[in-house]
Design an enzyme around this catalytic site. Structure first.
Site, short mmCIF file in Angstrom:
data_model
loop_
_atom_site.label_atom_id
_atom_site.label_comp_id
_atom_site.label_asym_id
_atom_site.label_seq_id
_atom_site.Cartn_x
_atom_site.Cartn_y
_atom_site.Cartn_z
N ASP A 535 4.60 32.76 26.53
CA ASP A 535 4.66 31.95 25.30
C ASP A 535 4.46 30.47 25.65
O ASP A 535 5.03 29.96 26.61
CB ASP A 535 6.00 32.17 24.61
CG ASP A 535 6.03 31.54 23.22
OD1 ASP A 535 4.93 31.34 22.64
OD2 ASP A 535 7.12 31.28 22.72
N CYS A 565 0.75 37.29 18.26
CA CYS A 565 1.67 37.02 19.36
C CYS A 565 3.06 36.99 18.75
O CYS A 565 3.46 37.94 18.09
CB CYS A 565 1.29 35.74 20.08
SG CYS A 565 0.98 34.33 18.99
N ARG A 571 -1.09 31.82 21.22
CA ARG A 571 -1.81 32.84 21.99
C ARG A 571 -2.81 33.60 21.13
O ARG A 571 -3.91 33.93 21.59
CB ARG A 571 -0.80 33.80 22.62
CG ARG A 571 0.01 33.19 23.74
CD ARG A 571 1.11 34.09 24.25
NE ARG A 571 2.27 34.13 23.36
CZ ARG A 571 3.39 34.77 23.61
NH1 ARG A 571 3.51 35.47 24.74
NH2 ARG A 571 4.40 34.74 22.76
N SER A 572 -2.44 33.87 19.88
CA SER A 572 -3.36 34.57 18.99
C SER A 572 -4.62 33.76 18.76
O SER A 572 -5.74 34.27 18.82
CB SER A 572 -2.68 34.87 17.65
OG SER A 572 -1.56 35.70 17.81
N GLN A 609 -2.26 26.40 20.22
CA GLN A 609 -1.16 25.51 19.87
C GLN A 609 -0.94 24.37 20.85
O GLN A 609 -0.42 23.32 20.47
CB GLN A 609 0.12 26.34 19.74
CG GLN A 609 1.26 25.67 19.02
CD GLN A 609 2.39 26.64 18.72
OE1 GLN A 609 2.42 27.74 19.25
NE2 GLN A 609 3.31 26.22 17.88
#
Length: 852
Positions: A535, A565, A571-572, A609
């Site tokens: 993460d 995620c 992550r997505s 992100q």
């Protein structure tokens, strides 16, 4: 009249009234009709004519009902009826007929009359495609019959009379326009679809689509071109008048580099060269970029931005590079930039992508940071539904209060009794709209919503990029069954885990999904969980992720690919960005990571992100371009090794370059192959074509065994597919290309069956005629034709069987030797371009290759 009847006999219906001057008939019957003669009896000697009188008697009754009418002719608004009528003398004469007309759907009733007793009539002014009931009754002087048996008939439909209305035409994704229109016809005959035609002005080019919806994307259009759009409504009986509108497509990115034509002059410290615009600029060129560097020291790259205002582009362009080092060989590379590049980010040729990444990385990732901060500022302006501005019900469905779904692109659940909200958004790929769905890890109170979305969107592949718990924190709740073969019911859906296979970096689960709300059959859903991505961080190296993406692409996919995620953004977003660019590289040699991420962030906030993730996305694409897709069956490894040994780049062989990469990164080698491919290899096992255009695909067949193989190829749809060869034979170690050509047609899925067996019979055709069916083996190629752009599972960079060296791709390159003698203009035209392409030869031994 029967003269023998005894009228005076008592008990008869005929009564002679005294004093013998009246005859009473009661009751009268039809057979009483006739002429009645009254005669005065006297002596025959005195008989006279006036002594007798004849009186006619006609007995008439109401006629019976006519027969069921028959339809003899019809059209959209009229129908012709005929009928028969069996009657007796007592029914004559028939005066006229009445026709009862009933409009069944509207309960409208009308009666019309014939002008005489003719037994046919044409009824006009009917409504098109409307059900009517017709029945007939007869009328004479005694009255009219009941209406007879009715016939039910639907009039013919007619083409719509009113053209549709165009609501909007908006430039959408690459080479696409989004069109919305409305149906203006109010008849009871529903419009079943719309014919869309697009003509490119100034040429004979025409594209045609057929849609059942009132909005769609029209793709594969040219850049910066004027088109005429025509839309016609279709109701099954013809097309309406067309509505037309002129539109212009968006400016695109040049699909080829500028063409360096010559070196005009060179000195010890300068060189002048000429070039032309790209063959397909796809819009006005705003800037040219020149990259040059010493061949022996590529890290000393210099970038120039050039702008020219003259209009006569055919004359070409000239520029003089100065302040060069003497007696040094330089390589010159060029790209061009249109307004779209300038607005949405520069297009980078794949051959220059590694140098581009180095420029972003310089000065402690200064340009990476600048680009990412610019994207973040733009994203902050987007409003999000489901966060602080949302109702409490939406907030309860969000895992994180500050991350919700954008209203314009969120998936809206249908059939939910409470709310249509789910924290998920459609995300476009570089080529296709709504190719992905980015969502959060489902919460226990949204498990039902999640599986409802899977069912509604017809998704059969879920990519999970998180563990249940990371660093002691709950990141995801388990929304799939734990035990094999034990069904689990969630909100009307029955889930059964049928298979679970663990790999080094991911787990592949196969789940059957059955809805209790409808009678549709159960579906198979692939759940693949990548476990090597922390993460807010990135994986240790890129190759397990690339291998995982290739694995996911090989899964059969219908609807959008679900990616989540924990929050569904970091992550997505990184996965979707990499996967989209990866597939884009199969069709183009240019990439625009920043531009595509900007587009993605308009669909869901905070995708990719962190800065670390943004840099990692570039690193993955760089390694993909550099190394290609190295996931291949083991039987092709010798061909690939030969390529690595023979290919040269800057004095290094390909295998040496890969070894150096291995020393820098911990690369996990992977070789996955089907068991049957030990003897016969076929790749790829699927092909996609645009249905309305047709296309062609090539497939490699390799005899990996020690015996001779004969092959027969059959297709399930010979009407649109042509194959070559149909019969062939392969000696041990021999390879051959199979070509499949599809003609334009409707969207559908077909299959190509490749039959093979070991045989020494010289003629493959005769071998199959005499073969025992039990020894024939089969492989299948799935052929998919649709009106979407196909997504290829293999990157264009170094796929198995097509080897590309690491020279510059799609960038015009000149090598220039700077001499110490002033005025010398010797140069090395070409340098490392054009790039070397090694392709497996047709009908040649698998170990051989030829240079194109």
């Amino acid at each position: 009249m029967d003269l023998n009847k005894q009228w005076w006999v008592s008990g008869m219906r005929y009564e002679l009234m005294k004093p013998f001057y009246e005859l009473k008939v009661q009751p009268t019957l039809p057979e009483d009709s006739g002429n009645y003669r009254c005669r005065l009896e006297a002596d025959p000697l005195f008989a006279q004519d006036i002594m007798s009188h004849v009186t006619p008697l006609i007995v008439m009754v109401k006629p019976p009902s006519p027969s069921k009418p028959q339809i003899t002719s019809y059209s959209e608004r009229n129908v012709t009826l005929t009928w028969t009528h069996t009657i007796a003398k007592a029914h004559l004469p028939i005066l006229k007929y009445s026709i009862l007309i009933s409009q069944l759907e509207a309960d409208n009733i009308e009666v019309i009359l014939t002008r005489n007793n003719i037994s046919t009539i044409t009824i006009n002014n009917l409504k098109p495609y409307t059900r009517y009931a017709f029945s007939v009754r007869a009328e004479n002087a005694a009255g009219h019959s009941n209406f007879g048996q009715e016939i039910v008939f639907r009039t013919m439909g007619e083409a719509p009379k009113i053209a549709p209305k165009i609501v909007s035409i908006v430039n959408g994704s690459d080479r696409c326009v989004d069109v919305k229109w409305e149906n203006q016809n109010k008849s009871n005959l529903e419009v079943s679809g719309y014919r869309i035609m697009v003509h490119r002005l100034g040429s004979g080019d025409m594209r045609e689509w057929y849609f059942k919806t009132t909005s769609n994307s029209l793709c594969s259009l040219g850049y910066h071109q004027d088109y005429r759009l025509s839309i016609e409504a279709d109701n099954g009986f013809g097309y309406s008048p067309s509505v037309t509108q002129i539109f212009k497509t968006d400016i695109g990115v040049p699909t080829s580099p500028p063409q360096i034509t010559s070196i005009l002059s060179s000195t010890s410290t300068s060189v002048a060269f000429a070039w032309k615009e790209p063959k397909e600029p796809n819009g006005p060129i705003n800037y040219f970029y020149v990259y040059y560097y010493p061949i022996k020291n590529p890290s000393q790259i210099t970038k120039l931005q050039l702008k020219f205002n003259h209009e006569d582009h055919a004359k070409g362009y000239v520029h003089n590079i100065t302040k060069l080092s003497s007696n040094t060989a330089y390589k010159i590379e060029m790209t061009a930039q249109t307004e779209k590049d300038e607005k949405y980010g520069e297009s980078i040729a794949s051959g220059m992508f590694e140098k581009y990444c180095k420029s972003l990385q310089a000065n402690d990732n200064a340009l990476y940071t600048e680009q990412f901060e610019e994207l973040s500022k733009e994203s902050e302006k987007m409003e999000v539904e489901g966060t602080s501005n949302s109702c409490e019900d939406f907030q309860q469905k969000n895992r994180y209060l500050n991350i919700g779904a954008y209203e314009g692109t969120r998936i809206k659940l249908s059939g939910n009794n409470t709310s249509d909200y789910i924290n998920a958004n459609y995300i476009d790929s570089c080529e296709n709209k709504k190719a992905y769905i980015a969502t959060q890890a489902p919460l226990p109170n949204t498990f039902g919503d999640f599986w409802s979305m899977i069912w509604q969107e017809k998704c059969n592949a879920i990519v999970c990029i998180t563990k249940m718990v990371e660093k002691g924190r709950r990141k995801c709740d388990q929304y799939w069954p734990s035990d094999k073969k034990i069904p689990e019911v969630i909100n009307g859906f029955t889930l059964t885990l049928t298979s679970e296979i663990s790999n080094a970096y991911f787990v592949h689960r196969i789940i059957t999904l059955k809805s209790s709300k409808c009678m549709l059959p159960e579906r198979t859903v692939h759940h693949v969980q990548f476990t090597a991505w922390p993460d807010h961080g990135v994986p240790d190296n890129v190759f397990p992720l690339l291998s995982f993406m290739n694995y996911v692409t090989a899964l059969e996919s219908n609807g959008p690919l679900i990616v989540h995620c924990s929050a569904g953004v970091g992550r997505s977003g990184s996965y979707i960005l990499i996967d989209s660019i990866r597939k884009h590289l199969s069709k183009s040699d240019y990439v625009k990571i920043q531009a595509h991420l900007r587009h993605m962030r308009k669909q869901r906030g905070k995708l990719v992100q962190t800065l670390e993730q943004y840099i990692f996305c570039h690193e993955v694409i760089k390694q993909l371009i550099k190394n290609g897709n190295t996931r291949m069956p083991t039987k092709q490894i010798m061909n690939y090794v030969q390529y690595l040994v023979e290919s040269k780049d800057q004095g290094r062989s390909g295998i040496q370059a890969q070894y150096e990469d291995v020393c820098k990164l911990f690369i996990m080698a992977e070789a996955i192959f089907d068991e049957e491919e030990h003897e016969f290899y076929l790749s790829p096992k699927h092909a996609e074509y645009p249905a309305n255009e047709g296309g062609a695909s090539r497939h490699l067949m390799v005899n990996s065994s020690q015996d001779r193989i004969v092959i027969k190829i059959k297709c399930s749809n010979n009407a649109v597919y042509r194959i070559s060869p149909v019969y062939t034979a392969l000696e041990p170690g021999e390879a051959q290309r199979l070509q499949i050509v599809r003609d334009p047609g409707e969207s559908r899925i077909d299959k190509m069956v490749v039959q093979y067996m070991f045989s020494k019979v010289k003629s493959p055709h005769e071998a199959f005629l005499s073969a025992n069916p039990e020894i024939i083996k089969r492989m299948m190629i799935v052929l998919i034709a649709h009106n979407k752009h196909p997504q290829f599972s293999q990157p264009r960079i170094a796929p198995p069987g097509v080897m590309v060296n690491s020279g510059t791709s799609q960038s015009n390159v000149f090598g220039v030797q700077m001499n110490s003698r002033a005025g010398a203009n010797s140069y090395m035209a070409g340098g490392n371009a054009p790039k070397g392409i090694y392709r497996q030869g047709t009908k040649k031994n698998i170990k051989s290759s030829k240079r194109l």
